[in-house]
Design a protein around this motif. Structure first.
Motif, PDB file in Angstrom:
ATOM      1  N   GLU A   1      -1.289  12.306  -8.147  1.00 25.00           N
ATOM      2  CA  GLU A   1      -2.530  12.653  -7.444  1.00 25.00           C
ATOM      3  C   GLU A   1      -3.679  11.728  -7.829  1.00 25.00           C
ATOM      4  N   ILE A   2      -3.425  10.449  -7.802  1.00 22.41           N
ATOM      5  CA  ILE A   2      -4.483   9.463  -8.044  1.00 22.41           C
ATOM      6  C   ILE A   2      -4.675   8.649  -6.776  1.00 22.41           C
ATOM      7  N   SER A   3      -5.852   8.062  -6.626  1.00 21.77           N
ATOM      8  CA  SER A   3      -6.106   7.246  -5.439  1.00 21.77           C
ATOM      9  C   SER A   3      -5.404   5.898  -5.588  1.00 21.77           C
ATOM     10  N   THR A   4      -5.024   5.353  -4.471  1.00 21.39           N
ATOM     11  CA  THR A   4      -4.314   4.074  -4.463  1.00 21.39           C
ATOM     12  C   THR A   4      -5.091   3.074  -3.622  1.00 21.39           C
TER      13      THR A   4
ATOM     14  N   GLU B   1       0.840  -1.205   0.000  1.00 17.08           N
ATOM     15  CA  GLU B   1       0.000   0.000   0.000  1.00 17.08           C
ATOM     16  C   GLU B   1       0.875   1.255   0.000  1.00 17.08           C
ATOM     17  N   LYS B   2       1.917   1.270   0.824  1.00 19.08           N
ATOM     18  CA  LYS B   2       2.815   2.425   0.887  1.00 19.08           C
ATOM     19  C   LYS B   2       3.595   2.603  -0.417  1.00 19.08           C
ATOM     20  N   ASN B   3       3.982   1.501  -1.042  1.00 20.50           N
ATOM     21  CA  ASN B   3       4.663   1.584  -2.348  1.00 20.50           C
ATOM     22  C   ASN B   3       3.761   2.236  -3.389  1.00 20.50           C
TER      23      ASN B   3
ATOM     24  N   SER C   1       4.556   5.726  -5.276  1.00 16.45           N
ATOM     25  CA  SER C   1       4.605   5.782  -6.742  1.00 16.45           C
ATOM     26  C   SER C   1       3.598   6.775  -7.316  1.00 16.45           C
ATOM     27  N   ALA C   2       2.453   6.918  -6.658  1.00 13.19           N
ATOM     28  CA  ALA C   2       1.383   7.758  -7.188  1.00 13.19           C
ATOM     29  C   ALA C   2       1.365   9.153  -6.579  1.00 13.19           C
TER      30      ALA C   2
END
Length: 185
Positions: A26-29, A15-17, A21-22
């Motif tokens: 500015e996109i949801s992960t 999740e942190k990666n 990366s994002a």
């Protein structure tokens, strides 16, 4: 998925990666719970998918994860053809990607006759094994012996890793001391 399956990353680490990366985009992960759900779906697919019916299976059987009175019966399989072609020529041991999960079942009782019944049902689905590898746990051993009495061509082999663990346990009295010794080397 590959970060967890191939690289052994934790769900929260993956999740942190994603977030790292994002961060510029500015996109949801996905959260770790979404990643866990995806992995669960892959696991369920692997359990439910049709296995090839063969006569050269090698079953690796163990009772794992006690949950109160319940135990999990796990049967992994590798074919002799695969072993001969992709493992033995390279002088390496089996790795998780070499085996298939043939059966995973939570059992309230692990009496030998029930183990034999589960192995017989598995045989009906995937074919007769050439060999069964397992430890000498009482219920498991009894069930496999009942199975091999009905199917005398099947070879029952004691799992050497269990034998080595028992030798180490009796030699030192505790795994802890041995683990500490090896981790300092």
């Amino acid at each position: 998925m590959q970060q967890v399956i191939v690289c052994g990353g934790s769900l929260r680490g993956v999740e942190k990666n994603f977030k790292l990366s994002a961060s510029d985009l500015e996109i949801s992960t996905p959260s770790f719970s979404s990643i866990r759900n995806w992995l669960g779906r892959i696991g369920l697919y692997e359990l439910q998918k049709e296995k090839e019916y063969r006569s050269d299976w090698i079953f690796i059987v163990d009772l794992t994860m006690e949950l109160g009175k319940q135990k999990c019966l796990l049967v992994l399989g590798v074919t002799q053809e695969y072993l001969s072609e992709y493992v033995l020529p390279f002088n390496r041991g089996l790795q998780h990607q070499d085996v298939e999960v043939l059966m995973l079942e939570i059992m309230d009782s692990t009496r030998g006759d029930l183990i034999e019944e589960k192995l017989s049902k598995l045989t009906d689905k995937v074919g007769f094994p050439l060999q069964i590898i397992a430890d000498h746990g009482n219920d498991l051993q009894k069930g496999i012996k009942l199975y091999t009495q009905k199917n005398p061509s099947v070879i029952y082999t004691y799992d050497v890793t269990h034998a080595m663990a028992l030798i180490l346990k009796h030699e030192d009295g505790q795994f802890g001391k041995i683990s500490i010794f090896y981790s300092t080397l």
